[in-house]
Write a protein that holds these residues in place. Sequence first.
Motif, short mmCIF file in Angstrom:
data_model
loop_
_atom_site.label_atom_id
_atom_site.label_comp_id
_atom_site.label_asym_id
_atom_site.label_seq_id
_atom_site.Cartn_x
_atom_site.Cartn_y
_atom_site.Cartn_z
N ALA A 13 -1.38 5.78 3.21
CA ALA A 13 -1.29 4.38 4.06
C ALA A 13 -2.11 4.40 4.97
CB ALA A 13 0.05 3.94 4.12
N VAL A 28 0.77 -1.18 -0.05
CA VAL A 28 -0.04 -0.05 -0.06
C VAL A 28 0.95 1.12 -0.04
CG1 VAL A 28 -1.69 1.29 1.38
CG2 VAL A 28 -1.92 -1.21 0.83
N THR A 79 -6.44 2.48 -2.07
CA THR A 79 -5.11 3.37 -2.21
C THR A 79 -5.00 4.20 -3.23
OG1 THR A 79 -3.78 1.46 -1.19
CG2 THR A 79 -2.39 3.23 -2.28
#
Length: 182
Positions: A48, A30, A76
């Motif tokens: 994140a 991520v 994300t």
Amino acid sequence: MSDHYMRHLAASGDPEALLNDLMRTFGDDVWRYACYLTGRRDAADDIAQDVFWKAYRHLASFRGECSVKTWLLRITRRTAFNYMRSAFVRKVTLFGLFAPKTDTAARSAEHIVMDREAERDVWAAVLAMPAKYREVIVLDAHYELSYREMAEVLGISEGTVKSRLHRARAKVEKSLKEVEGE
């Protein structure tokens, strides 16, 4: 972490344990994807955190129709794009994104330097492409997502993913031939 395991943990009533597992298992993926999309490490840190907070809040909405990794990368992507729109960030870089995948201890310094130079040439070619091609290259080469998973992350059809990936590879190959010809 399997999708079944995630659903089991979510149903068990211990979402904090699930969140910790998600962060341990997918935290690097991520963060790196957020860093790639924004080109900024500090932004990747914030994104994140937001991604895992959103995942935590929406655990019940995960239906297992895609992998957990794909679900998190999709979150994300949306979070990073929202960040870029709000912060007016427009540059995308790949610096520090990829780590060497081979054992460099047994290789000569000359080979290591040549490999690094070749890698720089490849990523210079990737960065010169429009964002839609850069993104499929990164999702394919670094995250090793399937066409279906890339389509889900990007919100486009599998055919479009295949087409963009084919064009992106051709552009990289053409650019590398031009560099070699210099």
